[in-house]
Design an enzyme around this catalytic site. Structure first.
Site, PDB file in Angstrom:
ATOM      1  N   ARG A 232     -33.437   9.396  40.570  1.00 63.17           N
ATOM      2  CA  ARG A 232     -32.391   8.980  39.645  1.00 63.17           C
ATOM      3  C   ARG A 232     -32.647   7.543  39.220  1.00 63.17           C
ATOM      4  O   ARG A 232     -33.063   6.706  40.042  1.00 63.17           O
ATOM      5  CB  ARG A 232     -31.003   9.040  40.313  1.00 63.17           C
ATOM      6  CG  ARG A 232     -30.400  10.441  40.363  1.00 63.17           C
ATOM      7  CD  ARG A 232     -29.922  10.905  38.970  1.00 63.17           C
ATOM      8  NE  ARG A 232     -29.428  12.278  38.984  1.00 63.17           N
ATOM      9  CZ  ARG A 232     -30.158  13.363  38.674  1.00 63.17           C
ATOM     10  NH1 ARG A 232     -31.414  13.242  38.321  1.00 63.17           N
ATOM     11  NH2 ARG A 232     -29.620  14.563  38.684  1.00 63.17           N
ATOM     12  N   GLU A 261     -30.763   6.019  29.942  1.00 65.66           N
ATOM     13  CA  GLU A 261     -31.610   7.061  29.351  1.00 65.66           C
ATOM     14  C   GLU A 261     -31.066   7.448  27.980  1.00 65.66           C
ATOM     15  O   GLU A 261     -29.860   7.690  27.862  1.00 65.66           O
ATOM     16  CB  GLU A 261     -31.645   8.291  30.277  1.00 65.66           C
ATOM     17  CG  GLU A 261     -32.400   7.995  31.567  1.00 65.66           C
ATOM     18  CD  GLU A 261     -32.503   9.174  32.522  1.00 65.66           C
ATOM     19  OE1 GLU A 261     -32.049  10.275  32.178  1.00 65.66           O
ATOM     20  OE2 GLU A 261     -33.037   8.976  33.617  1.00 65.66           O
ATOM     21  N   HIS A 279     -37.335  12.281  31.797  1.00 65.72           N
ATOM     22  CA  HIS A 279     -36.464  13.018  32.735  1.00 65.72           C
ATOM     23  C   HIS A 279     -36.729  14.528  32.648  1.00 65.72           C
ATOM     24  O   HIS A 279     -35.814  15.331  32.431  1.00 65.72           O
ATOM     25  CB  HIS A 279     -34.978  12.711  32.456  1.00 65.72           C
ATOM     26  CG  HIS A 279     -34.105  12.971  33.643  1.00 65.72           C
ATOM     27  ND1 HIS A 279     -32.976  12.253  33.920  1.00 65.72           N
ATOM     28  CD2 HIS A 279     -34.181  13.892  34.642  1.00 65.72           C
ATOM     29  CE1 HIS A 279     -32.404  12.712  35.020  1.00 65.72           C
ATOM     30  NE2 HIS A 279     -33.112  13.711  35.471  1.00 65.72           N
TER      31      HIS A 279
HETATM   32  P1  NAD Z   1     -31.505  16.431  48.917  1.00 66.14           P
HETATM   33  O1  NAD Z   1     -30.042  16.226  48.987  1.00 66.14           O
HETATM   34  O2  NAD Z   1     -32.086  17.721  49.363  1.00 66.14           O
HETATM   35  O3  NAD Z   1     -32.239  15.261  49.710  1.00 66.14           O
HETATM   36  C1  NAD Z   1     -31.850  13.911  49.624  1.00 66.14           C
HETATM   37  C2  NAD Z   1     -32.340  13.240  50.881  1.00 66.14           C
HETATM   38  O4  NAD Z   1     -32.062  11.858  50.759  1.00 66.14           O
HETATM   39  C3  NAD Z   1     -31.618  13.718  52.150  1.00 66.14           C
HETATM   40  O5  NAD Z   1     -32.547  14.139  53.140  1.00 66.14           O
HETATM   41  C4  NAD Z   1     -30.842  12.492  52.596  1.00 66.14           C
HETATM   42  O6  NAD Z   1     -30.759  12.427  54.022  1.00 66.14           O
HETATM   43  C5  NAD Z   1     -31.677  11.387  52.040  1.00 66.14           C
HETATM   44  N1  NAD Z   1     -30.944  10.132  51.879  1.00 66.14           N
HETATM   45  C6  NAD Z   1     -29.670   9.944  51.465  1.00 66.14           C
HETATM   46  N2  NAD Z   1     -29.371   8.633  51.461  1.00 66.14           N
HETATM   47  C7  NAD Z   1     -30.482   7.992  51.880  1.00 66.14           C
HETATM   48  C8  NAD Z   1     -30.795   6.631  52.080  1.00 66.14           C
HETATM   49  N3  NAD Z   1     -29.898   5.665  51.859  1.00 66.14           N
HETATM   50  N4  NAD Z   1     -32.043   6.315  52.500  1.00 66.14           N
HETATM   51  C9  NAD Z   1     -32.969   7.283  52.731  1.00 66.14           C
HETATM   52  N5  NAD Z   1     -32.721   8.603  52.595  1.00 66.14           N
HETATM   53  C10 NAD Z   1     -31.489   8.937  52.150  1.00 66.14           C
HETATM   54  O7  NAD Z   1     -31.876  16.127  47.391  1.00 66.14           O
HETATM   55  P2  NAD Z   1     -33.125  16.685  46.583  1.00 66.14           P
HETATM   56  O8  NAD Z   1     -32.773  18.007  45.993  1.00 66.14           O
HETATM   57  O9  NAD Z   1     -34.344  16.522  47.374  1.00 66.14           O
HETATM   58  O10 NAD Z   1     -33.109  15.634  45.370  1.00 66.14           O
HETATM   59  C11 NAD Z   1     -33.569  14.311  45.552  1.00 66.14           C
HETATM   60  C12 NAD Z   1     -33.312  13.508  44.283  1.00 66.14           C
HETATM   61  O11 NAD Z   1     -34.012  14.092  43.184  1.00 66.14           O
HETATM   62  C13 NAD Z   1     -31.863  13.443  43.844  1.00 66.14           C
HETATM   63  O12 NAD Z   1     -31.573  12.139  43.408  1.00 66.14           O
HETATM   64  C14 NAD Z   1     -31.806  14.360  42.662  1.00 66.14           C
HETATM   65  O13 NAD Z   1     -30.779  13.985  41.786  1.00 66.14           O
HETATM   66  C15 NAD Z   1     -33.157  14.111  42.062  1.00 66.14           C
HETATM   67  N6  NAD Z   1     -33.591  15.143  41.117  1.00 66.14           N
HETATM   68  C16 NAD Z   1     -34.231  14.723  39.984  1.00 66.14           C
HETATM   69  C17 NAD Z   1     -34.655  15.657  39.074  1.00 66.14           C
HETATM   70  C18 NAD Z   1     -35.359  15.224  37.819  1.00 66.14           C
HETATM   71  O14 NAD Z   1     -35.210  15.881  36.820  1.00 66.14           O
HETATM   72  N7  NAD Z   1     -36.126  14.184  37.866  1.00 66.14           N
HETATM   73  C19 NAD Z   1     -34.418  17.010  39.292  1.00 66.14           C
HETATM   74  C20 NAD Z   1     -33.805  17.415  40.476  1.00 66.14           C
HETATM   75  C21 NAD Z   1     -33.396  16.458  41.386  1.00 66.14           C
END
Ligand code: NAD
Length: 526
Positions: A232, A261, A279
């Site tokens: 994000r 964005e 994105h």
């Molecule tokens: P998820 O919830 O499965 O995993 C997130 C991880 O982050 C968890 O393991 C959590 O413990 C960890 N976390 C939370 N706070 C933390 C901190 N302060 N320090 C370190 N670790 C921390 O999420 P996901 O499905 O793996 O998605 C990850 C990211 O990717 C999200 O921000 C999501 O919005 C983003 N995403 C982006 C796109 C894109 O189009 N680029 C698409 C899907 C998801």
């Protein structure tokens, strides 16, 4: 039962639609306007959207039958989750649909940085042939630092191994065991910044993660380090990134997401050592297909009376936790329903204590929600379910606290419900032994199956009082099926719990309370 109806308001994969058509009547209208949606939504049990359609408060308030709002994707910015929660409507998404897609995008950006693919592409298209300018690096044996090892981070770990990289991860919310299972070392953030050749971010944007990568972090990084953000915008401080890239404090960066964005006017776009994409981390045909299949399956499960897996406005239980808590769900609702009907006055505070094995069980929140459902349903006209119970309780100013203790009065588990009302305190305890049981009412031990019509009287334990109550009920043709009495001492205060064959009318209750030595009486249906 009436045929369930689903409206699909944005285009989704055909297979998702055909799956839904097997169980429901489906209307696909991917050009429906907001005004039209408000008008037609009253007929539907479920709605599927992607990002075009906004499920606003107005839509939700005009949707008396709606049970589930499904977002075929991840973000739910286009759904008023708060309004849905208040109405007890489940909001589901398909977060796992994009994990592989985003992990692959991450690997793509990693390769693009290490082999300078995007600037080389630009150069060739400009008619140049600058072979020496594009000397690259191998990923093999490089250290990959992953911030956040959830769904996407884990997939990146798996892929990095195929490239022969050494992965390490920073995620304070996972155990070392989880790291071990995936064969990565769990380290602190400073180690990630200092030792990684490539850093990739896979955390949500929270107050904790906002600008988690800023000036200090760039100072710690290797001059050659690459940083990638496919999570994000806002997790990397873009002003600090610009300085790090222009002052060669790091080797390069790749961004799929930005603080604003599109990143119009961002000075980052003028740099050679950054790769940018609009994105598109989640944008593959497979991710969209999977999102449609996942949400279709969620809706089908809910229609069949099962539970959805990705509910955003309710705690989600894995099957082991569900099996552990299941016997207590019914008990919890009965206790809530009992206390609201038995306690004199309006409930202002509620304290739930989970005792015995329940004390250490996860997700007990679901039991508290069920208790609230039991408390609120008998007194409210609007339907209360596990989703909206906490928000309705909050709206009504009910103060809720939860506690736990290991001691459980000789039972495996008990739930103690203590309420404060404007007329005093009331306590009820229950357990599950083959069936739900109420075992204590205030200070009195009882053994009552909480079901059917009940009549409860508080009286002085003096000869003739029980008989007088029974006779009075008999005078009004009320038949007693079973009777339980509880007292603390002979001649002291006592409680009588009767199962009766019909509701005891208010005027009969008044007659009973007029009897000598009877303090209070109440009738209820559980
Ligand atoms: P998820 O919830 O499965 O995993 C997130 C991880 O982050 C968890 O393991 C959590 O413990 C960890 N976390 C939370 N706070 C933390 C901190 N302060 N320090 C370190 N670790 C921390 O999420 P996901 O499905 O793996 O998605 C990850 C990211 O990717 C999200 O921000 C999501 O919005 C983003 N995403 C982006 C796109 C894109 O189009 N680029 C698409 C899907 C998801």
């Amino acid at each position: 039962m009436d045929q369930m109806k689903v409206i699909i308001a944005d285009s989704i994969n055909e297979k998702g639609i055909s799956d839904l058509e097997e169980v429901a009547e489906v209307l696909v209208d991917t050009s429906i306007t907001p005004e039209e949606l408000v008008k037609v939504i009253k007929d539907f049990d479920a709605i599927v959207v992607r990002s075009r359609t906004k499920v606003t408060r107005e839509v939700i308030e005009n949707a008396p039958k709606l049970k589930i709002i499904a977002r075929a994707g991840v973000g739910v910015d286009n759904v008023d989750v708060e309004a849905a929660t208040e109405k007890g409507i489940m909001v589901v998404n398909a977060p796992e649909s994009t994990s592989i897609t985003v992990a692959e995008q991450t690997m793509g950006l990693m390769l693009s940085l290490s082999r300078k693919i995007s600037i080389a592409d630009k150069s060739v298209k400009e008619g140049k042939w600058e072979k020496s300018r594009f000397m690259g690096l191998e990923l093999k044996n490089k250290t990959l630092g992953i911030i956040g090892m959830g769904r996407i981070g884990s997939q990146v770990v798996i892929r990095s191994k195929a490239f022969g990289m050494d992965a390490m991860v920073y995620d304070p919310y996972i155990s070392e065991e989880v790291g071990k299972d995936l064969g990565v070392e769990v380290v602190d953030l400073e180690t990630i910044f200092k030792e990684s050749d490539v850093i990739t971010i896979h955390v949500p944007l929270t107050s904790e993660t906002k600008h988690i990568v800023s000036t200090d972090a760039f100072e710690m990084m290797k001059d050659s380090a690459f940083i990638i953000n496919c999570a994000r915008g806002g997790i990397i401080d873009e002003d600090a990134l610009y300085i790090a890239l222009t002052e060669n404090k790091i080797g390069g960066a790749a961004l799929d997401v930005f603080e604003k964005e599109p990143p119009e006017g961002s000075p980052l776009l003028g740099l050679d050592n950054i790769v940018v994409t609009p994105h598109i981390g989640a944008s593959t045909a497979e991710a969209q297909r999977d999102a449609a299949l996942i949400v279709a399956n969620e809706i089908i499960e809910v229609f069949k009376g099962g539970s959805a897996r990705n509910v955003l406005n309710m705690p989600v239980l894995d099957s082991k936790t569900y099996t552990g808590l299941k016997p207590y769900l019914n008990l919890a609702e009965k206790l809530g329903s009992f206390v609201v009907q038995a306690a004199p006055g309006n409930i202002q505070e509620l304290n739930v204590t989970y005792c015995g094995e329940l004390a250490d069980m996860p997700k007990k929140d679901i039991l508290t929600r069920t208790i609230l459902q039991g408390i609120l349903n008998p007194i409210l006209n609007e339907p209360v379910n596990m989703i909206n119970a906490p928000s309705i309780a909050k709206r009504r100013g009910l103060v809720i606290t939860e506690g736990k203790r290991s001691e459980s009065e000789g039972y495996r588990c008990i739930i103690v419900l203590h309420v404060k009302t404007d007329a005093g305190d009331y306590l009820v305890e229950g357990t599950y032994v083959d069936e739900p049981k109420i075992i204590k009412i205030n200070n009195y031990w009882v053994d009552v199956k909480p079901e059917g019509t009940m009549f409860i009287a508080k009286y002085q334990d003096l000869p003739g009082t029980i008989g007088a109550i029974g006779t009075k009920l008999g005078e009004y043709g009320i038949n007693i099926a079973t009777m339980q009495v509880g007292r603390q001492e002979v001649g002291g205060e006592a409680v009588m719990v009767l199962k009766v064959d019909q509701t005891v009318p208010e005027d009969v209750i008044k007659e009973v309370t007029k009897l000598e030595h009877v303090e209070d009486a109440v009738s209820m249906y559980l």
